[in-house]
Design a protein around this motif. Structure first.
Motif, PDB file in Angstrom:
ATOM      1  N   THR A 122       9.465   5.402  23.952  1.00 26.92           N
ATOM      2  CA  THR A 122       8.888   3.573  24.796  1.00 26.92           C
ATOM      3  C   THR A 122      10.272   3.125  23.815  1.00 26.92           C
ATOM      4  N   LEU A 123      10.037   2.271  25.793  1.00 27.39           N
ATOM      5  CA  LEU A 123      11.432   1.219  26.223  1.00 27.39           C
ATOM      6  C   LEU A 123      11.167   0.230  25.107  1.00 27.39           C
ATOM      7  N   ALA A 124       9.535  -0.354  25.060  1.00 33.04           N
ATOM      8  CA  ALA A 124       9.995  -1.773  24.198  1.00 33.04           C
ATOM      9  C   ALA A 124       8.449  -1.164  23.033  1.00 33.04           C
ATOM     10  N   PRO A 125       9.028  -0.693  21.960  1.00 29.77           N
ATOM     11  CA  PRO A 125       7.832  -0.733  21.349  1.00 29.77           C
ATOM     12  C   PRO A 125       7.657  -1.747  20.309  1.00 29.77           C
ATOM     13  N   THR A 126       6.636  -2.367  20.196  1.00 29.34           N
ATOM     14  CA  THR A 126       5.849  -3.556  19.770  1.00 29.34           C
ATOM     15  C   THR A 126       4.576  -3.004  18.737  1.00 29.34           C
ATOM     16  N   PRO A 127       3.942  -3.895  17.558  1.00 28.61           N
ATOM     17  CA  PRO A 127       3.298  -3.705  17.187  1.00 28.61           C
ATOM     18  C   PRO A 127       1.868  -2.389  17.291  1.00 28.61           C
ATOM     19  N   SER A 128       1.098  -2.963  18.541  1.00 29.27           N
ATOM     20  CA  SER A 128      -0.001  -2.155  19.620  1.00 29.27           C
ATOM     21  C   SER A 128       0.046  -0.964  19.400  1.00 29.27           C
ATOM     22  N   VAL A 129       1.215  -0.716  20.199  1.00 24.14           N
ATOM     23  CA  VAL A 129       1.729   0.394  20.601  1.00 24.14           C
ATOM     24  C   VAL A 129       2.379   1.764  19.210  1.00 24.14           C
ATOM     25  N   VAL A 130       1.398   2.747  18.933  1.00 21.41           N
ATOM     26  CA  VAL A 130       2.370   4.030  18.492  1.00 21.41           C
ATOM     27  C   VAL A 130       3.330   4.567  18.900  1.00 21.41           C
ATOM     28  N   GLY A 131       4.381   5.708  18.409  1.00 20.05           N
ATOM     29  CA  GLY A 131       5.101   5.961  18.939  1.00 20.05           C
ATOM     30  C   GLY A 131       6.164   5.242  19.503  1.00 20.05           C
ATOM     31  N   MET A 162       1.024  -1.276   0.131  1.00 16.07           N
ATOM     32  CA  MET A 162      -0.283   0.136  -0.106  1.00 16.07           C
ATOM     33  C   MET A 162       0.457   0.870  -0.233  1.00 16.07           C
ATOM     34  N   SER A 163       0.762   2.331  -0.827  1.00 16.06           N
ATOM     35  CA  SER A 163       1.043   3.464  -1.010  1.00 16.06           C
ATOM     36  C   SER A 163       1.106   4.547   0.064  1.00 16.06           C
ATOM     37  N   HIS A 164       1.764   5.336   0.722  1.00 15.69           N
ATOM     38  CA  HIS A 164       1.403   6.316   1.609  1.00 15.69           C
ATOM     39  C   HIS A 164       0.825   6.934   1.834  1.00 15.69           C
ATOM     40  N   ARG A 165       0.280   7.646   0.760  1.00 14.44           N
ATOM     41  CA  ARG A 165      -0.757   8.164   0.119  1.00 14.44           C
ATOM     42  C   ARG A 165      -1.639   7.006   0.458  1.00 14.44           C
ATOM     43  N   ASP A 166      -2.034   5.949   0.307  1.00 13.17           N
ATOM     44  CA  ASP A 166      -3.119   5.423   0.279  1.00 13.17           C
ATOM     45  C   ASP A 166      -3.667   5.124   1.811  1.00 13.17           C
ATOM     46  N   THR A 167      -2.009   4.403   2.416  1.00 14.38           N
ATOM     47  CA  THR A 167      -2.515   4.360   3.852  1.00 14.38           C
ATOM     48  C   THR A 167      -2.721   5.907   4.612  1.00 14.38           C
ATOM     49  N   ALA A 168      -2.293   6.896   4.328  1.00 12.22           N
ATOM     50  CA  ALA A 168      -2.911   8.142   5.157  1.00 12.22           C
ATOM     51  C   ALA A 168      -3.964   8.724   4.806  1.00 12.22           C
ATOM     52  N   GLU A 209      -3.358   0.808  13.925  1.00 11.99           N
ATOM     53  CA  GLU A 209      -4.309  -0.273  13.421  1.00 11.99           C
ATOM     54  C   GLU A 209      -4.592   0.063  11.610  1.00 11.99           C
ATOM     55  N   SER A 210      -3.909   1.764  11.817  1.00  9.38           N
ATOM     56  CA  SER A 210      -3.948   1.796   9.951  1.00  9.38           C
ATOM     57  C   SER A 210      -3.376   1.922   9.500  1.00  9.38           C
ATOM     58  N   VAL A 211      -2.094   2.645  10.016  1.00  8.94           N
ATOM     59  CA  VAL A 211      -0.484   2.521   9.298  1.00  8.94           C
ATOM     60  C   VAL A 211       0.580   1.235   9.792  1.00  8.94           C
ATOM     61  N   PRO A 212       0.510   0.912   9.030  1.00  7.55           N
ATOM     62  CA  PRO A 212       1.552  -0.292   8.932  1.00  7.55           C
ATOM     63  C   PRO A 212       3.048  -0.410   9.588  1.00  7.55           C
ATOM     64  N   LEU A 213       3.218  -1.122  10.341  1.00  3.31           N
ATOM     65  CA  LEU A 213       5.029  -0.747  10.378  1.00  3.31           C
ATOM     66  C   LEU A 213       5.233  -1.081   8.931  1.00  3.31           C
ATOM     67  N   THR A 214       6.774  -0.286   8.686  1.00  2.00           N
ATOM     68  CA  THR A 214       7.376  -0.054   7.200  1.00  2.00           C
ATOM     69  C   THR A 214       8.414  -1.719   7.279  1.00  2.00           C
ATOM     70  N   ALA A 265       9.094   3.550  13.162  1.00  4.05           N
ATOM     71  CA  ALA A 265       9.190   2.184  12.199  1.00  4.05           C
ATOM     72  C   ALA A 265       8.008   1.952  11.095  1.00  4.05           C
ATOM     73  N   ARG A 266       6.930   3.379  11.741  1.00  3.23           N
ATOM     74  CA  ARG A 266       5.751   3.536  10.802  1.00  3.23           C
ATOM     75  C   ARG A 266       5.865   4.519  10.047  1.00  3.23           C
ATOM     76  N   GLY A 267       7.151   5.290   9.877  1.00  5.58           N
ATOM     77  CA  GLY A 267       7.332   7.139   9.034  1.00  5.58           C
ATOM     78  C   GLY A 267       6.624   8.142   9.869  1.00  5.58           C
ATOM     79  N   LEU A 268       5.622   7.836  10.735  1.00 10.11           N
ATOM     80  CA  LEU A 268       4.497   8.437  11.097  1.00 10.11           C
ATOM     81  C   LEU A 268       5.030   9.494  12.233  1.00 10.11           C
TER      82      LEU A 268
END
Length: 401
Positions: free
Chosen positions: A339-348, A1-7, A396-401, A365-368
């Protein structure tokens, strides 16, 4: 998915999730923004005022409170890069009020029972909130003798009120007359380090904190709506800040009216919580840090300074005893939560929230970069359901890159 579609997908999900909360009246209004590797989306919901006569907009100006702290930290690190400041330098050289401090033998003990500081307070101590003075989140509601005395002297840590704050030199003189709560470097204590840092920046440069921010951060990044007050020409884009509804009556009180604490230049330019800003300005600030300290050809910090700023400086023992988050998931870098232990369910990867309803995080990790600004103050020093919902949707809506 493109960055545009993700946004686009994230923007749609945010509107769907946040609109019902705003329609419920708490908060009355908000503006959010995301930047996914340069694809920027902004949305606004709700109203600026109690009369519901003005809608929020993409360019609404908000009190960002403690999101001020990372902005002040970036200015300080720019001064470190050019040699004006040094992280390991004692602050007493520029702030004699804090030279040779005394320290309480017990943080909850009498003010007369003190000992010498084991070492000087350094510039890094101010940025890492380890100077030995500040708010202890875990002791809220149980004031010690030091808390009572500082409140009576007008130097207690509390919600931002820049017009009611003592002038900088007077404030620092009073603060320096009290013993530290802990030895420098021993504990993480909130807020006071950023207040002192703002005074240090002004003295080191021979000008004001606002002037330094404008020269080193706001001007280069084009953050035109960020400052310590709202100019008259922009007043239509600025509304009230509200307290949360009373749980029993539902009554909504006003923390600060549009013509209140931020309607004119302040008595004290607070490096801790004094700025107003917009989502667009803060997305630009966040993107600068996310991209290693530069926006295009405009460089504010070197990549090494960004890395130092966003690396945790606290030990496991410090975080367990008194850290930036109640669950121990957040450490502290230089002026920013990490953030000490980033996980897919935590943004930031890093960022911070403000007690007047603001939140900003970068996720490498998300370019966000993401910002949420509301016009409702927090009733306690932890995120609201609105802020939690904002991050949950993005996870949920911005995947890890």
């Amino acid at each position: 998915m493109s960055h545009r579609d993700t946004a686009d997908r994230a923007a749609e999900a945010l509107t769907t999730a946040l609109a019902p909360i705003v329609e419920g009246g708490s908060p009355p209004g908000l503006t959010w923004g995301i930047d996914v590797d340069g694809e920027r989306r902004v949305g606004a919901l709700g109203r600026l005022d109690a009369e519901h006569s003005r809608a929020t907009a993409a360019d609404t100006i908000y009190r960002i409170s403690s999101v001020t702290k990372p902005v002040t930290a970036v200015a300080a690190l720019a001064l470190v890069e050019d040699g004006t400041l040094a992280l390991d330098a004692p602050v007493g050289d520029l702030l004699p009020e804090l030279a040779d401090p005394r320290v309480l033998r017990r943080p909850d003990g009498p003010l007369e029972e003190t000992e010498p500081a084991s070492r000087p307070i350094t510039v890094e101590d101010l940025l890492s909130f380890q100077l030995g003075q500040g708010m202890d989140f875990r002791a809220l509601g149980s004031p010690a003798p030091l808390d009572t005395a500082m409140a009576e002297a007008g130097v207690a840590t509390g919600p931002p009120a820049p017009q009611q704050h003592l002038p900088a030199d007077e404030w620092l003189a009073v603060l320096g007359g009290f013993p530290l709560r802990h030895q420098p470097g021993q504990r993480w204590l909130y807020n006071t380090g950023a207040e002192v840092l703002g005074v240090l920046i002004a003295r080191a440069t021979g000008t004001s904190l606002g002037a330094v921010l404008a020269e080193r951060v706001l001007g280069p990044l084009g953050m035109r709506d960020t400052g310590f007050s709202v100019p008259a020409a922009a007043s239509e884009r600025f509304g009230a800040c509200f307290w949360p509804p009373d749980p029993e009556t539902g009554t909504v009180g006003v923390y600060d009216p549009p013509d209140g604490q931020w309607a004119s230049p302040p008595v004290f330019e607070g490096g801790d919580a004094g700025l107003v800003s917009t989502v667009d300005d803060l997305l630009t600030f966040g993107a600068m840090l996310r991209d290693g300290g530069a926006i295009g050809r405009t460089r504010v910090l070197l990549p090494g300074s960004v890395a130092a700023m966003t690396t945790n400086r606290l030990t496991k023992a410090q975080i367990a005893a008194h850290g930036p988050s109640p669950d121990g998931s957040t450490g502290w870098g230089l002026g920013v939560g990490v953030t000490l232990a980033p996980t897919p369910s935590v943004v930031g990867s890093y960022g911070w929230d403000g007690g007047l309803g603001s939140a900003w995080r970068n996720d490498t990790a998300r370019g966000l970069s993401a910002v949420l600004l509301t016009n409702e103050a927090l009733s306690f020093p932890h995120p609201t359901a609105m802020i939690d919902a904002f991050w949950s949707v993005l996870a949920e809506s911005v995947p890890l890159t």
